[in-house]
Design a protein around this motif. Structure first.
Motif, PDB file in Angstrom:
ATOM      1  N   ARG A  46      41.860  46.595   0.013  1.00  0.00           N
ATOM      2  CA  ARG A  46      41.077  45.985  -1.301  1.00  0.00           C
ATOM      3  C   ARG A  46      41.734  46.557  -2.375  1.00  0.00           C
ATOM      4  N   ALA A  47      42.172  47.740  -2.350  1.00  0.00           N
ATOM      5  CA  ALA A  47      42.934  48.689  -3.422  1.00  0.00           C
ATOM      6  C   ALA A  47      44.455  47.892  -3.763  1.00  0.00           C
ATOM      7  N   VAL A  48      44.903  47.517  -2.613  1.00  0.00           N
ATOM      8  CA  VAL A  48      46.393  47.201  -2.954  1.00  0.00           C
ATOM      9  C   VAL A  48      46.243  45.488  -3.454  1.00  0.00           C
ATOM     10  N   ILE A  49      44.968  45.062  -2.954  1.00  0.00           N
ATOM     11  CA  ILE A  49      44.901  43.620  -3.549  1.00  0.00           C
ATOM     12  C   ILE A  49      44.103  43.709  -4.993  1.00  0.00           C
ATOM     13  N   SER A  50      43.353  44.373  -5.226  1.00  0.00           N
ATOM     14  CA  SER A  50      42.866  44.693  -6.495  1.00  0.00           C
ATOM     15  C   SER A  50      43.964  45.206  -7.610  1.00  0.00           C
ATOM     16  N   LEU A  51      44.659  45.972  -7.197  1.00  0.00           N
ATOM     17  CA  LEU A  51      45.432  46.635  -8.116  1.00  0.00           C
ATOM     18  C   LEU A  51      46.658  45.681  -8.485  1.00  0.00           C
ATOM     19  N   SER A  70      46.037  35.256   4.017  1.00  0.00           N
ATOM     20  CA  SER A  70      47.098  34.751   4.444  1.00  0.00           C
ATOM     21  C   SER A  70      48.296  34.494   3.348  1.00  0.00           C
ATOM     22  N   GLY A  71      49.691  34.172   3.528  1.00  0.00           N
ATOM     23  CA  GLY A  71      50.502  33.909   2.774  1.00  0.00           C
ATOM     24  C   GLY A  71      51.471  35.172   2.675  1.00  0.00           C
ATOM     25  N   GLU A  72      51.756  35.362   1.467  1.00  0.00           N
ATOM     26  CA  GLU A  72      53.014  36.327   1.592  1.00  0.00           C
ATOM     27  C   GLU A  72      52.435  37.866   1.827  1.00  0.00           C
ATOM     28  N   PRO A  73      53.475  38.463   2.848  1.00  0.00           N
ATOM     29  CA  PRO A  73      53.018  39.665   3.092  1.00  0.00           C
ATOM     30  C   PRO A  73      52.569  40.870   2.013  1.00  0.00           C
ATOM     31  N   LEU A  74      51.696  41.557   2.490  1.00  0.00           N
ATOM     32  CA  LEU A  74      51.020  42.604   1.423  1.00  0.00           C
ATOM     33  C   LEU A  74      52.232  43.490   1.151  1.00  0.00           C
ATOM     34  N   ILE A  91      52.785  48.992  -5.007  1.00  0.00           N
ATOM     35  CA  ILE A  91      53.050  49.028  -3.621  1.00  0.00           C
ATOM     36  C   ILE A  91      52.181  50.350  -2.956  1.00  0.00           C
ATOM     37  N   LEU A  92      51.584  49.915  -1.806  1.00  0.00           N
ATOM     38  CA  LEU A  92      50.832  50.839  -1.068  1.00  0.00           C
ATOM     39  C   LEU A  92      51.902  51.589  -0.077  1.00  0.00           C
TER      40      LEU A  92
END
Length: 286
Positions: A78-83, A131-135, A92-93
């Motif tokens: 959630r942090a990497v998505i939120s930021l 789904s979609g682009e890699p995190l 980048i995490l």
């Protein structure tokens, strides 16, 4: 996200809020693509990322590394998505298994086997990821098994305290489609004794940590070379020193070995931020 060629790694715990803001602007104004920061005994990683992102406009901010024992995998996801949602896709995490003293001694957790612990953590992130682009998730990988795990379950690796030899071996494991962001310590200092003294002081905290020592032994250094603060050969491999052109050649060796991104860490006397900033300006076109 496109990770540029050259970045900066710096221990941010030594800076207060205004110093952090000024430093971020210095890195960004010199044209570096990314700023990487650790998680140790000071700032909490995601809080710090928020502040660094808020102080910059285009700079990618990368955790190098966020401790997997500091937050569960769902919180990290959630942090990497939120930021990235809040700051234009600039975070980048970078994740790491840390070290026994930091996990058991400081946090009171049980330090599990690194490969299994990281694999389970990445599985936790990936199973809930959209789904979609890699995190933009990377792993602080050193050994071949952790590098292979990075290739299989993340965008790549962020090795620390390594040499171009390690970069070449890591690139072969990761393959051409993965990011390989390598940290390299530098100091613009022509006097060998002064340069090596700065290097030994900077490396002293790492010399007692098995993860790094084991990797240095894999790279061909001997126990004797790691004793008493490190031999000259070892220090010279870990900290590039000399004039700017000499250091640039050392940075280029990582690119030639297969790095996609090199983050230089300026090494300087305590509190000498002017020397740090001079180095960043002199090496920005490496």
């Amino acid at each position: 996200m496109k990770l540029g060629r050259l970045g900066v790694w710096y221990s941010t715990d030594k800076l207060d809020g205004s110093q952090l803001r000024d430093f971020v602007r210095t890195v960004e104004n010199n044209g570096y693509a990314a700023l990487w920061y650790p998680e140790s005994r000071g700032y909490e990683s995601m809080s710090l990322a928020t502040y660094l992102l808020s102080c910059s406009e285009k700079l990618i901010i990368g955790s190098s590394i966020a401790n997997i024992y500091a937050r569960d995998s769902y919180t990290a996801l959630r942090a990497v998505i939120s930021l990235n949602a809040l700051y234009g896709g600039r975070f980048i995490l970078g994740l790491g298994v840390s070290h026994i003293p930091m996990v058991e001694g400081l946090r009171g957790h049980r330090y599990d086997k690194p490969l299994a612990a990281m694999g389970a953590y990445l599985d936790g992130i990936n199973k809930s990821a959209p789904s979609g682009e890699p995190l933009p998730v990377m792993v602080a990988a050193l050994g071949p098994k952790m590098l292979a795990l990075s290739a299989a379950k993340s965008r790549g690796a962020v090795p620390y305290n390594v040499t171009p030899q390690h970069t070449r071996e890591a690139a072969a494991v990761l393959g051409p489609s993965k990011w390989l962001a390598v940290e390299q310590k530098v100091t613009i200092e022509a006097d060998p004794a002064k340069a090596r003294a700065l290097g030994r002081k900077e490396l002293s905290r790492y010399m007692v940590l098995p993860n790094y020592r084991n990797n240095w032994l894999r790279l061909g250094f001997t126990e004797a070379e790691l004793a008493d603060g490190g031999s000259d050969r070892f220090i010279d491999a870990m900290v590039l020193w000399g004039d700017a052109d000499t250091i640039k050649r050392g940075l280029h060796a990582h690119f030639e070995a297969g790095a996609t991104h090199v983050c230089l860490q300026p090494v300087h006397a305590d509190g000498d931020f002017a020397a740090r900033d001079r180095m960043l300006a002199a090496l920005a076109d490496a």
